[in-house]
Design a protein around this motif. Structure first.
Motif, PDB file in Angstrom:
ATOM      1  N   ALA A 177      52.210  23.881  58.441  1.00  0.00           N
ATOM      2  CA  ALA A 177      52.443  22.827  57.516  1.00  0.00           C
ATOM      3  C   ALA A 177      51.854  23.082  55.891  1.00  0.00           C
ATOM      4  N   THR A 178      50.560  23.495  56.012  1.00  0.00           N
ATOM      5  CA  THR A 178      49.947  23.593  54.971  1.00  0.00           C
ATOM      6  C   THR A 178      50.257  24.723  54.083  1.00  0.00           C
ATOM      7  N   PHE A 179      51.004  25.869  54.574  1.00  0.00           N
ATOM      8  CA  PHE A 179      51.244  26.953  53.832  1.00  0.00           C
ATOM      9  C   PHE A 179      52.806  26.687  53.524  1.00  0.00           C
ATOM     10  N   GLN A 180      53.393  25.602  54.201  1.00  0.00           N
ATOM     11  CA  GLN A 180      54.748  25.366  53.963  1.00  0.00           C
ATOM     12  C   GLN A 180      54.884  25.001  52.562  1.00  0.00           C
ATOM     13  N   LEU A 181      55.816  25.537  51.571  1.00  0.00           N
ATOM     14  CA  LEU A 181      56.295  24.974  50.169  1.00  0.00           C
ATOM     15  C   LEU A 181      57.124  23.921  50.195  1.00  0.00           C
ATOM     16  N   ASP A 182      58.254  23.894  50.981  1.00  0.00           N
ATOM     17  CA  ASP A 182      59.111  22.985  51.306  1.00  0.00           C
ATOM     18  C   ASP A 182      58.587  21.629  51.599  1.00  0.00           C
ATOM     19  N   VAL A 183      58.603  20.430  51.065  1.00  0.00           N
ATOM     20  CA  VAL A 183      57.880  19.446  51.543  1.00  0.00           C
ATOM     21  C   VAL A 183      58.298  18.505  52.788  1.00  0.00           C
ATOM     22  N   GLN A 184      59.922  18.631  52.942  1.00  0.00           N
ATOM     23  CA  GLN A 184      60.476  18.097  54.034  1.00  0.00           C
ATOM     24  C   GLN A 184      60.103  18.974  55.361  1.00  0.00           C
ATOM     25  N   LYS A 185      59.969  20.085  54.989  1.00  0.00           N
ATOM     26  CA  LYS A 185      59.654  21.052  56.251  1.00  0.00           C
ATOM     27  C   LYS A 185      58.357  20.896  56.796  1.00  0.00           C
ATOM     28  N   THR A 186      57.322  20.815  55.606  1.00  0.00           N
ATOM     29  CA  THR A 186      55.920  20.330  55.713  1.00  0.00           C
ATOM     30  C   THR A 186      55.958  18.915  56.806  1.00  0.00           C
ATOM     31  N   ARG A 187      57.095  17.837  56.791  1.00  0.00           N
ATOM     32  CA  ARG A 187      56.823  16.885  57.260  1.00  0.00           C
ATOM     33  C   ARG A 187      57.448  17.199  58.730  1.00  0.00           C
ATOM     34  N   VAL A 188      58.164  17.880  58.726  1.00  0.00           N
ATOM     35  CA  VAL A 188      58.590  18.522  60.361  1.00  0.00           C
ATOM     36  C   VAL A 188      57.343  18.866  61.093  1.00  0.00           C
ATOM     37  N   LEU A 189      56.742  19.662  60.484  1.00  0.00           N
ATOM     38  CA  LEU A 189      55.547  20.583  61.021  1.00  0.00           C
ATOM     39  C   LEU A 189      54.325  19.207  61.295  1.00  0.00           C
ATOM     40  N   LEU A 190      54.205  18.468  60.390  1.00  0.00           N
ATOM     41  CA  LEU A 190      53.281  17.263  60.506  1.00  0.00           C
ATOM     42  C   LEU A 190      53.512  16.597  61.773  1.00  0.00           C
ATOM     43  N   VAL A 191      54.954  16.341  62.122  1.00  0.00           N
ATOM     44  CA  VAL A 191      55.341  15.640  63.219  1.00  0.00           C
ATOM     45  C   VAL A 191      54.742  16.197  64.533  1.00  0.00           C
ATOM     46  N   PHE A 192      54.869  17.627  64.684  1.00  0.00           N
ATOM     47  CA  PHE A 192      54.309  18.288  65.655  1.00  0.00           C
ATOM     48  C   PHE A 192      52.793  18.285  65.816  1.00  0.00           C
ATOM     49  N   ASN A 193      52.334  18.437  64.571  1.00  0.00           N
ATOM     50  CA  ASN A 193      50.618  18.342  64.503  1.00  0.00           C
ATOM     51  C   ASN A 193      50.277  17.040  65.008  1.00  0.00           C
ATOM     52  N   SER A 194      50.896  15.991  64.592  1.00  0.00           N
ATOM     53  CA  SER A 194      50.545  14.587  64.990  1.00  0.00           C
ATOM     54  C   SER A 194      50.704  14.464  66.417  1.00  0.00           C
ATOM     55  N   ILE A 195      51.577  14.759  67.204  1.00  0.00           N
ATOM     56  CA  ILE A 195      51.887  14.480  68.407  1.00  0.00           C
ATOM     57  C   ILE A 195      50.783  15.356  69.267  1.00  0.00           C
ATOM     58  N   THR A 196      50.559  16.520  68.812  1.00  0.00           N
ATOM     59  CA  THR A 196      49.417  17.542  69.481  1.00  0.00           C
ATOM     60  C   THR A 196      48.124  16.723  69.527  1.00  0.00           C
ATOM     61  N   PHE A 197      47.758  16.190  68.224  1.00  0.00           N
ATOM     62  CA  PHE A 197      46.279  15.760  67.931  1.00  0.00           C
ATOM     63  C   PHE A 197      46.438  14.359  68.634  1.00  0.00           C
ATOM     64  N   MET A 198      47.516  13.623  68.574  1.00  0.00           N
ATOM     65  CA  MET A 198      47.396  12.279  69.299  1.00  0.00           C
ATOM     66  C   MET A 198      47.222  12.666  70.915  1.00  0.00           C
ATOM     67  N   ALA A 199      47.527  13.410  71.435  1.00  0.00           N
ATOM     68  CA  ALA A 199      47.226  13.758  72.861  1.00  0.00           C
ATOM     69  C   ALA A 199      45.808  13.932  73.047  1.00  0.00           C
ATOM     70  N   TYR A 200      45.238  14.781  72.149  1.00  0.00           N
ATOM     71  CA  TYR A 200      43.904  15.214  72.141  1.00  0.00           C
ATOM     72  C   TYR A 200      42.815  14.014  72.008  1.00  0.00           C
ATOM     73  N   SER A 220      45.143   7.625  63.641  1.00  0.00           N
ATOM     74  CA  SER A 220      45.597   8.190  62.534  1.00  0.00           C
ATOM     75  C   SER A 220      46.796   9.222  62.788  1.00  0.00           C
ATOM     76  N   THR A 221      46.836   9.788  64.033  1.00  0.00           N
ATOM     77  CA  THR A 221      47.984  10.535  64.226  1.00  0.00           C
ATOM     78  C   THR A 221      49.035   9.757  64.604  1.00  0.00           C
ATOM     79  N   LEU A 222      48.825   8.653  65.171  1.00  0.00           N
ATOM     80  CA  LEU A 222      49.811   7.726  65.237  1.00  0.00           C
ATOM     81  C   LEU A 222      50.487   7.329  64.013  1.00  0.00           C
TER      82      LEU A 222
END
Length: 170
Positions: free
Chosen positions: A115-138, A149-151
């Protein structure tokens, strides 16, 4: 007292996560991302959950600075940089693997790296969804207020994805 300060920092990270996906410019999203990583790292240290996840947060802050540097200079992130950060996330995360819960920050960090290295903002948001789900579980498994924060990130990112969706023309 440290425990309560740590949990307050987790909630401060939540506030940052609330606004993060609504910025239109990538540099704004990166600046808030750095703050979220700092607040979450301090949250975990102060509540006594010290482990390799703290190193992952340090790497995440460094990666965010590198991404901002590339963005400012309008240069692309190299494949070597991608490989280096991927290796750093996996190595730092693997330092104290003991249970399944220890794998979650590594997986979340990989989504963060993408997500951080992704230039497209909308694709960044998609990757943030997966990041959030993973860290929410943690965070839920370790009992941290950063779970909020993840929710919030997940919810606001989905809202931002809807708000900024591409209109399809027929």
């Amino acid at each position: 007292m440290n425990y309560y300060i740590g949990q307050a920092l987790g909630l401060l990270g939540t506030l940052c996560c609330l606004i993060l996906p609504f910025f239109k410019k990538k540099w704004q999203m990166l600046a808030i991302t750095a703050l979220v990583n700092i607040f979450c790292a301090l949250n975990l240290v102060l509540i006594g959950e010290v482990g390799s996840v703290i190193l992952i947060y340090v790497v995440a802050v460094v990666q965010t600075i590198v991404a901002l540097w590339h963005l400012k200079r309008d240069t692309a992130v190299t494949k070597a940089e991608n490989v280096i950060f991927l290796a750093l996330y996996v190595i730092c995360g693997a330092l104290d693997l003991g249970a399944f819960v220890d794998v979650l920050p590594i997986v979340g960090a990989v989504f963060h790296m993408l997500a951080t290295f992704q230039l497209d903002v909308q694709k960044t948001r998609v990757l943030l969804v997966f990041n959030s789900i993973t860290f929410m579980a943690y965070y839920a498994l370790v009992g941290s207020t950063s779970v909020f924060s993840t929710l919030v990130t997940l919810t606001s990112t989905l809202l931002a994805m809807y708000h900024y969706r591409q209109k399809k023309t027929v």
